[in-house]
Design a protein around this motif. Structure first.
Motif, PDB file in Angstrom:
ATOM      1  N   GLU B  52      -5.435  -5.635  11.042  1.00 45.49           N
ATOM      2  CA  GLU B  52      -5.800  -4.813  10.355  1.00 45.49           C
ATOM      3  C   GLU B  52      -4.720  -3.269  10.504  1.00 45.49           C
ATOM      4  OE1 GLU B  52      -9.672  -3.546  10.160  1.00 45.49           O
ATOM      5  OE2 GLU B  52     -10.294  -5.324   8.879  1.00 45.49           O
ATOM      6  N   ALA B  53      -4.276  -2.846   9.678  1.00 51.41           N
ATOM      7  CA  ALA B  53      -3.238  -1.838   9.947  1.00 51.41           C
ATOM      8  C   ALA B  53      -3.919  -0.271   9.225  1.00 51.41           C
ATOM      9  CB  ALA B  53      -1.757  -2.084   9.174  1.00 51.41           C
ATOM     10  N   PRO B  54      -3.605   0.901   9.549  1.00 45.32           N
ATOM     11  CA  PRO B  54      -3.839   1.789   9.392  1.00 45.32           C
ATOM     12  C   PRO B  54      -3.432   2.088   7.808  1.00 45.32           C
ATOM     13  CG  PRO B  54      -2.521   2.398  10.983  1.00 45.32           C
ATOM     14  CD  PRO B  54      -2.720   0.941  10.951  1.00 45.32           C
ATOM     15  N   VAL B  55      -4.306   2.613   6.937  1.00 43.52           N
ATOM     16  CA  VAL B  55      -3.763   2.860   5.409  1.00 43.52           C
ATOM     17  C   VAL B  55      -3.358   4.295   5.448  1.00 43.52           C
ATOM     18  CG1 VAL B  55      -4.585   2.872   3.207  1.00 43.52           C
ATOM     19  CG2 VAL B  55      -5.513   1.146   4.776  1.00 43.52           C
ATOM     20  N   PRO B  56      -2.330   4.349   4.950  1.00 43.46           N
ATOM     21  CA  PRO B  56      -1.667   5.818   4.603  1.00 43.46           C
ATOM     22  C   PRO B  56      -2.767   6.557   3.788  1.00 43.46           C
ATOM     23  CG  PRO B  56      -0.337   4.265   3.347  1.00 43.46           C
ATOM     24  CD  PRO B  56      -1.403   3.464   4.345  1.00 43.46           C
ATOM     25  N   MET B  59      -3.307   6.794  -0.390  1.00 45.43           N
ATOM     26  CA  MET B  59      -3.195   5.434  -0.971  1.00 45.43           C
ATOM     27  C   MET B  59      -4.018   5.469  -2.034  1.00 45.43           C
ATOM     28  SD  MET B  59      -1.500   2.760  -1.455  1.00 45.43           S
ATOM     29  CE  MET B  59      -0.231   2.763  -0.198  1.00 45.43           C
ATOM     30  N   TRP B  60      -5.220   5.748  -1.958  1.00 47.16           N
ATOM     31  CA  TRP B  60      -6.449   5.535  -3.002  1.00 47.16           C
ATOM     32  C   TRP B  60      -5.803   6.389  -3.955  1.00 47.16           C
ATOM     33  CZ3 TRP B  60      -9.359   2.532  -5.208  1.00 47.16           C
ATOM     34  CH2 TRP B  60     -10.366   2.859  -6.099  1.00 47.16           C
ATOM     35  N   ARG B  62      -2.869   7.096  -5.322  1.00 53.08           N
ATOM     36  CA  ARG B  62      -1.841   6.301  -5.911  1.00 53.08           C
ATOM     37  C   ARG B  62      -2.214   5.217  -6.520  1.00 53.08           C
ATOM     38  NH1 ARG B  62       2.495   5.148  -1.150  1.00 53.08           N
ATOM     39  NH2 ARG B  62       3.388   3.677  -2.836  1.00 53.08           N
ATOM     40  N   ILE B  63      -3.190   4.663  -6.069  1.00 55.32           N
ATOM     41  CA  ILE B  63      -3.937   3.370  -6.640  1.00 55.32           C
ATOM     42  C   ILE B  63      -4.572   3.815  -8.027  1.00 55.32           C
ATOM     43  CG2 ILE B  63      -5.569   1.545  -6.652  1.00 55.32           C
ATOM     44  CD1 ILE B  63      -4.712   1.376  -3.465  1.00 55.32           C
ATOM     45  N   ALA B  66      -2.021   4.827 -10.572  1.00 54.71           N
ATOM     46  CA  ALA B  66      -1.329   3.521 -11.243  1.00 54.71           C
ATOM     47  C   ALA B  66      -1.970   2.838 -11.930  1.00 54.71           C
ATOM     48  CB  ALA B  66      -0.682   2.778  -9.958  1.00 54.71           C
ATOM     49  N   ARG B  67      -3.565   2.757 -11.743  1.00 58.12           N
ATOM     50  CA  ARG B  67      -4.384   1.993 -12.636  1.00 58.12           C
ATOM     51  C   ARG B  67      -4.455   2.676 -13.977  1.00 58.12           C
ATOM     52  NH1 ARG B  67      -9.961   1.147  -9.818  1.00 58.12           N
ATOM     53  NH2 ARG B  67     -10.228  -0.282 -11.744  1.00 58.12           N
ATOM     54  N   PRO B  70      -1.404   2.170 -17.163  1.00 58.29           N
ATOM     55  CA  PRO B  70      -1.293   1.463 -18.402  1.00 58.29           C
ATOM     56  C   PRO B  70      -2.242   1.923 -19.474  1.00 58.29           C
ATOM     57  CG  PRO B  70      -1.366   0.153 -16.445  1.00 58.29           C
ATOM     58  CD  PRO B  70      -1.844   1.540 -15.873  1.00 58.29           C
ATOM     59  N   GLU B 314      -5.543  14.194  -0.789  1.00 57.83           N
ATOM     60  CA  GLU B 314      -6.601  13.995  -0.492  1.00 57.83           C
ATOM     61  C   GLU B 314      -6.680  15.172   0.918  1.00 57.83           C
ATOM     62  OE1 GLU B 314      -6.649  10.089   1.069  1.00 57.83           O
ATOM     63  OE2 GLU B 314      -8.206   9.391  -0.658  1.00 57.83           O
ATOM     64  N   LEU B 321     -13.340  13.570   3.446  1.00 60.83           N
ATOM     65  CA  LEU B 321     -11.942  13.273   2.908  1.00 60.83           C
ATOM     66  C   LEU B 321     -12.113  13.508   1.312  1.00 60.83           C
ATOM     67  CD1 LEU B 321      -9.426  12.906   3.873  1.00 60.83           C
ATOM     68  CD2 LEU B 321      -9.504  10.326   3.227  1.00 60.83           C
TER      69      LEU B 321
END
Lengths: 181, 448
Positions: B52-56, B59-60, B62-63, B66-67, B70, B314, B321
């Motif tokens: 598992e890698a730390p999530v920047p 990121m949420w 950005r998601i 991006a969602r 559209p 954030e 957070l």
């Protein structure tokens, strides 16, 4: 089997509940980030792939159907997104051959002491084609036939890329050992 | 010499050298040969498969952005489609309306001339009677009378019964209100005038009515009337008709283009690109258009533009957070000077415009993320933004539609594209920021 909470989160995300989606993200993002980092050369690339993966994950969530492990499904989806990114990039910068390999960064360490980060560095330093095939075969467990179909290449090419990837990795580890000793 | 040899032999032969503490560990680590084949795969798989890698951070956000993209695109597409359909429907429904030009109204006036009505009615009656007396088939073969003629025929029948067909047009009908002329009384209901292909059967007990005559009215021929350009000795257009005022309001998509000044600023560039997203921008325009000829127009005025971006990030509030969204504004006051080429039409006209846009003043509001600072930096306080951003370029397609007859109310629909080539930030700033805008303005036009 899915735990009850996991199922609730997925159902919540399916209903469009923003909180459930967020919790689902928080639960699986580290695992999927690990996958992305293996397929990408840089952190920025990995972040882009992770973002695309989650956008796609939420789009495709209705198709999950609660069949099998959600982590496995999410991982496969992330791998597919990473492959698509790689295929797009492949036309931009074709890179192959040992002569293009750069030296792995970081302090040299003996083989037995190689930790996760060092192994990840070694993989990330592989040329793109080698890295993808090595990931798919050695870590994800796909067969050469499946890899050929996924990447649109011959089965033999997949074998050849894997052998070359192993050779490069071995060479790098030996080089590290010599420096370390 | 022998003494020297003995000296070193005695001094050093039994000496123990210092062994590095980690030498054995190094030898041990080096001992196993680097595995090959499946063993090497296993080594990597064991270490990395479930890593598992730390999530920047962010990121949420950005998601989510991006969602939403559209969905926003689909919304804009739907809105544009609905607008087009509305416009199309509106134009279609207004097609059947009579033209506004005086030439179109002139024949209508002529039709209510009493004398002519009566004369027409007499002729019509005579011909009808002849047809009855001579040949039944000839009646159907002769050209069908117009709606006015049929109406006049009814009038003539009334007149023949009551006052005689040869009497003057000022003859008052017994059934008609006092003061109403024969032609006025004879004017059929408006629906009859406007109906096409309508079967008209006279309700009067004249001889014609005993025949099974069902007359199909001819299709009303659509006449095109267009004002001809003034030539020679004809009256010239009054200057006040050359100048018109337009008031427009519209939304736009503002595309932010960020460029790092040096390679060291890429982290800042990445942070800004990943945290700032376009919102719907808008502009209000008050402008004057001056028509040199029927086709050449000059447009100039004042435009207020609000370029809006959303900043997502954030922050930690009470050890939690929290996802925060803010709006950034770039507000501009500018003067567009556009030359237009018009394709004139009866009600609908189209004009292609292009020209420079001169910035008068620019103000910024909001903040941006810098990876080197824990808090977002205020755009204004950063001192990076210019208060004058130079000259931009604009092109647009002005479509106008006139509603009404005497003093038409002119609707204006204008898709536009604007480009600001100059940076909004000062020359020394770490990030250069420029924009292009694409949008749609709606408004009204009024002649002065």
């Amino acid at each position: 089997m899915l735990s009850m909470k996991e199922k609730e989160l997925i159902e919540g995300a399916l209903r469009g509940d923003e909180r459930a989606s967020r919790l689902l993200f928080e639960r699986y993002a580290p695992l999927l980030m690990g996958v992305c980092q293996r397929y990408c050369r840089t952190q920025a690339e990995a972040e882009d792939v992770l973002q695309d993966s989650f956008v796609r994950l939420f789009q495709k969530l209705p198709k999950y159907g609660f069949q099998g492990s959600f982590a496995g499904w999410a991982r496969r989806l992330t791998v597919n997104v990473a492959l698509k990114t790689y295929q797009r990039k492949r036309f931009q910068m074709e890179q192959s051959g040992l002569e293009n390999i750069t030296e792995a960064g970081g302090a040299p360490k003996a083989y037995a002491e190689l930790g996760e980060q060092e192994l990840l560095d070694l993989i990330q330093q592989l040329p793109d084609g080698y890295r993808v095939v090595f990931n798919l075969y050695a870590i994800e467990g796909y067969s050469h036939k499946e890899i050929g179909a996924m990447l649109g290449i011959q089965e033999a090419s997949s074998r050849s890329q894997l052998l070359k990837a192993r050779k490069v990795l071995q060479a790098r580890i030996v080089a590290r050992q010599k420096i370390a000793i | 010499m022998k003494h020297i040899d003995d000296l070193f032999r005695d001094g050093l032969s039994g000496r123990k050298g210092d062994v590095p503490a980690d030498l054995w560990a190094k030898i041990q680590a080096a001992r196993p040969a680097v595995p090959a084949g499946e063993a090497l795969d296993q080594k990597f798989s064991d270490a990395l498969r479930d890593r598992e890698a730390p999530v920047p951070i962010g990121m949420w956000g950005r998601i989510v952005a991006a969602r939403a993209l559209p969905r926003k695109r689909a919304l804009y597409a739907l809105a544009s489609l609905a607008l087009l359909l509305l416009m199309g429907g509106f134009l279609y429904l207004n097609q059947g309306q009579a033209p506004v030009t005086p030439a179109a109204t002139a024949p209508a006036v002529a039709q209510v001339d009493p004398a002519r009505d009566l004369q027409l009615a007499t002729t019509e009656r005579t011909s009808t009677s002849e047809a009855v007396g001579i040949d039944q088939g000839a009646l159907s073969e002769r050209p069908a009378p117009s709606a006015n003629a049929t109406a006049a025929r009814n009038t003539s029948n009334n007149l023949a019964r009551n006052a005689g067909a040869e009497s003057s047009g000022t003859q008052t009908l017994p059934g008609a209100p006092v003061g109403m002329s024969a032609s006025e009384a004879a004017t059929p209901p408006p629906t009859l005038m406007n109906e096409r292909n309508t079967a008209v059967t006279s309700p009067l007990p004249s001889i014609v009515n005993f025949l099974p005559v069902t007359t199909t009215l001819p299709k009303e021929r659509k006449q095109k009337f267009r004002l001809q350009p003034t030539k020679g000795t004809s009256f010239s257009r009054a200057p006040r008709h050359r100048s018109q005022t337009e008031m427009l309001f519209g939304g736009a998509y503002a595309n932010q283009v960020l460029t790092a000044s040096t390679p060291e600023d890429r982290a800042l560039l990445s942070a800004r690109e990943n945290s700032e997203f376009p919102e719907v921008s808008y502009q209000i325009t008050l402008r004057q258009s001056y028509r040199f000829t029927d086709r050449i127009v000059l447009r100039g005025g004042l435009t207020y533009v609000d370029v809006r971006n959303q900043l997502d990030y954030e922050e930690i509030v009470d050890n939690e957070l929290v996802f925060t969204s803010r709006n950034n504004h770039l507000r501009m006051l500018e003067v567009p000077v556009l030359a237009g080429l018009t394709i004139p039409g009866k009600r609908l006209s189209v004009s292609i415009n292009a020209g420079p846009v001169f910035n008068l003043t620019t103000a910024v509001q909001g903040s941006y993320l810098d990876p080197d600072t824990p808090e977002p930096i205020d755009l204004r306080e950063s001192g990076n933004y210019r208060t004058y951003t130079g000259v931009g370029y604009m092109t647009s397609l002005t479509t106008t539609y006139a509603i009404g007859k005497k003093e038409p109310f002119v609707l204006v629909l204008e898709p536009f594209f604007k480009h600001y080539p100059g940076s909004f930030t000062r020359p020394g700033a770490r990030i250069q920021e420029s924009y292009w805008l694409a949008g749609l303005q709606l408004g009204i036009r009024k002649g002065l």
